[in-house]
Design a protein around this motif. Structure first.
Motif, PDB file in Angstrom:
ATOM      1  N   CYS A  54       0.798  -1.232   0.000  1.00  0.00           N
ATOM      2  CA  CYS A  54       0.000   0.000   0.000  1.00  0.00           C
ATOM      3  C   CYS A  54       0.828   1.279   0.000  1.00  0.00           C
ATOM      4  O   CYS A  54       0.332   2.335  -0.367  1.00  0.00           O
ATOM      5  N   GLU A  69      -3.811   5.522   1.225  1.00  0.00           N
ATOM      6  CA  GLU A  69      -3.073   4.460   1.927  1.00  0.00           C
ATOM      7  C   GLU A  69      -3.875   3.821   3.056  1.00  0.00           C
ATOM      8  O   GLU A  69      -3.831   2.605   3.253  1.00  0.00           O
ATOM      9  N   CYS A  72      -6.418   1.450   1.795  1.00  0.00           N
ATOM     10  CA  CYS A  72      -5.664   0.344   1.190  1.00  0.00           C
ATOM     11  C   CYS A  72      -5.209  -0.638   2.262  1.00  0.00           C
ATOM     12  O   CYS A  72      -5.326  -1.850   2.100  1.00  0.00           O
TER      13      CYS A  72
END
Lengths: 96, 98
Positions: A54, A69, A72
């Protein structure tokens, strides 16, 4: 269990005089702690895997997870566990 | 850290609680050790691609940011994983899959 410098948990302790109730309680405690340790260890390994996936190269210069992020990382955990279930189901099917 | 004397004393009073304390301490140690190892592994990999004669200011700054980020990622994973375990354990027949 090893406490580093050769020191063992329960060393120098006389555990032979524990009551049955204490013994049982201790056994339960160890089981719970083992379970917790297993979960902790999974969290470490998942963070390791998902961080690689990520966080792009050079993405560590900013100290916080950005808006791509963070989701993710969360998706990565869930999809990893989904995949884990697929493996288990497939193995179960092959066994039959 | 307790002195040896104090440890011996509490052990004398209650070996059960002393064992519990030692186990918890060892678990916390193990957890911290693992985090330090992973932090170093990831952040060294990303912040020091070509090791020079010393750690530069830039590399050090990168390390601090990287550590913050990794720990945030760790917390996110921890929350998500625990929530998922709880969710799965409520499903019938899938009690201990993870």
């Amino acid at each position: 269990m090893d406490l580093g410098a050769g020191q063992q948990i329960g060393a120098n302790l006389d555990l032979s005089k524990l009551s049955d109730r204490d013994r049982q309680e201790l056994q339960q405690f160890v089981m719970n702690e083992t379970q917790k340790a297993r979960i902790q260890s999974s969290i470490h390994s998942l963070t390791d895997t998902c961080f690689r996936k990520c966080i792009p190269a050079g993405g560590v210069k900013k100290g916080a997870l950005d808006k791509y992020e963070e989701p993710c990382m969360r998706n990565c955990v869930d999809r990893f566990l989904d995949a884990n279930l697929v493996v288990l189901r497939e193995l179960e099917r092959m066994r039959q | 850290m307790d002195s040896l004397g104090a440890q011996g004393m509490s052990a004398f009073q209650n070996p059960k609680t002393e064992v519990m304390r030692q186990i918890q301490q060892e678990a916390a140690m193990q957890n911290a050790r693992m985090l330090v190892e992973k932090l170093n592994e990831h952040c060294f990999d990303r912040c020091v691609p070509k090791p020079g004669a010393s750690l530069s200011k830039g590399e050090e700054t990168c390390f601090t940011a990287c550590m913050d980020k990794y720990m945030q990622a760790w917390n996110t994973v921890s929350k998500q994983y625990v929530a998922r375990i709880q969710q799965e354990s409520q499903k019938p027949g899938m009690g201990n899959t993870f």
